[in-house]
Motif scaffolding. Sequence first.
Motif, short mmCIF file in Angstrom:
data_model
loop_
_atom_site.label_atom_id
_atom_site.label_comp_id
_atom_site.label_asym_id
_atom_site.label_seq_id
_atom_site.Cartn_x
_atom_site.Cartn_y
_atom_site.Cartn_z
N PHE A 384 34.02 27.72 36.66
CA PHE A 384 32.67 28.30 36.74
C PHE A 384 32.53 29.17 37.98
N ASN A 385 33.10 28.72 39.10
CA ASN A 385 33.04 29.51 40.34
C ASN A 385 33.80 30.82 40.19
N ILE A 387 34.30 32.48 37.39
CA ILE A 387 33.57 33.36 36.47
C ILE A 387 32.39 34.02 37.19
N THR A 388 31.67 33.25 38.00
CA THR A 388 30.51 33.80 38.70
C THR A 388 30.90 34.77 39.80
N SER A 389 32.15 34.75 40.25
CA SER A 389 32.59 35.66 41.31
C SER A 389 33.05 37.02 40.78
N THR A 391 32.76 40.70 39.66
CA THR A 391 31.80 41.79 39.90
C THR A 391 32.30 43.08 39.25
#
Length: 410
Positions: A384-385, A387-389, A391
């Motif tokens: 999850f980390n 994927i959220t990183s 950009t």
Amino acid sequence: MGRFSGTVLLSSLLVYCLLASTSATTTAPLLIWSKEPSESKCNEQFTPSTLQTAETVFNHGLMACILGEHIPTKAVLFLQNGLSVDTLRHVFATDGLQKLRKHFESPSSVVIPAFQMDEIPEKSFSAFKDGNFEFEVVHLPDDLEAAANMIENKLNMENGNVLCLWTAADAAGEVSLKRNRRDVTETKLSTDTTGDYCFKGSCIAICFSDIKFKDQDNDLITMAVNGKAVESCGNNTVTIEQDFQKPANATGSVYSLKLSMTFEMRMWAVSAMEWWVVKSANVTYETDKTHNNSNSVSFIPRSFRSLTAPRHWSFACDQPPMFYSKSGKNKKFASIQLRNLQVQPFDTKEGFSDAVDCSSWVTAPLILSLLITLFLVIMLAYAFNMITSITTMDRFDDPKGKGISVPQDS
């Protein structure tokens, strides 16, 4: 009139509590339901997984919950040989028993896995015979489906509400609590390596299924009981000695052994209670038929430290701690394992009391499951980390303008 009849019924049940509590000696499953059920959830009024007595079951609150506003005109006791907890599970798991299962799925029905009652079931419910309503005993066939049809036919024949009770007609109903509440009334000798061996003396009661012995020079061997145990009773100590011999068809060079265990009572300041503990345990064994080669081993206290219970309690365990000794110069390593052990020194006039079970909530499968769950949570958090990183680019090529130049280090 209905309210008065209900009061009389509940009063009769309370009187039954006093009568049954003085003679209850065995346990069996008990199912209670009403032909015209109420909408109350009666199982929530007590803990059905524990041993129940007449006082906890036939009280004003629970009976009023089961019957509701429908005062019964009759009580029917259904007795079936061999009724056990496994039988009840089969009722709920079999699709062909819908007629019987519908009674137990009503909110007001009560299923009690272990109910303490008289050895003769009819005596346990004798107070119903003295009540102001009719009481009948119906013996069911052993086949579960045939029993279900008989119960259904019986209820269809009755007019009005009926209070139904279904329990075991014999001692087979004690299966669910056999390990923790064995009924030891006399010594039972087992001459082979199968079946329980039980001994009840004046100051100690003990039961186990088999005993396995091993020393550093011999393979593991299952021994057989040889004769009756000998007990020695003191003011604060109890010693028991039991002889064993190698079965005729067994291999190995250990021919006989004698196990000796000494128990003592200790007061622990933290609990402010007396606890019995194993003070010492040792074994003497022969590796020669002529008894010329005798060995004696004392087991270290750490190996049997967990074998303890409060006074007036017994200790029960499927796989109890293994007794073992230290090996060293002039000392042989040896170990002994008792399976399905239940023991109680002191206060054994009526056999075993309630048992302290060695089973723990924190078991190896539980720990492994928690570790796997923790690993999956960490992997999910990492994914999850990541994927959220992600950009997007802050600049894009313009087909009508100058292209983007990315410097490269030479």
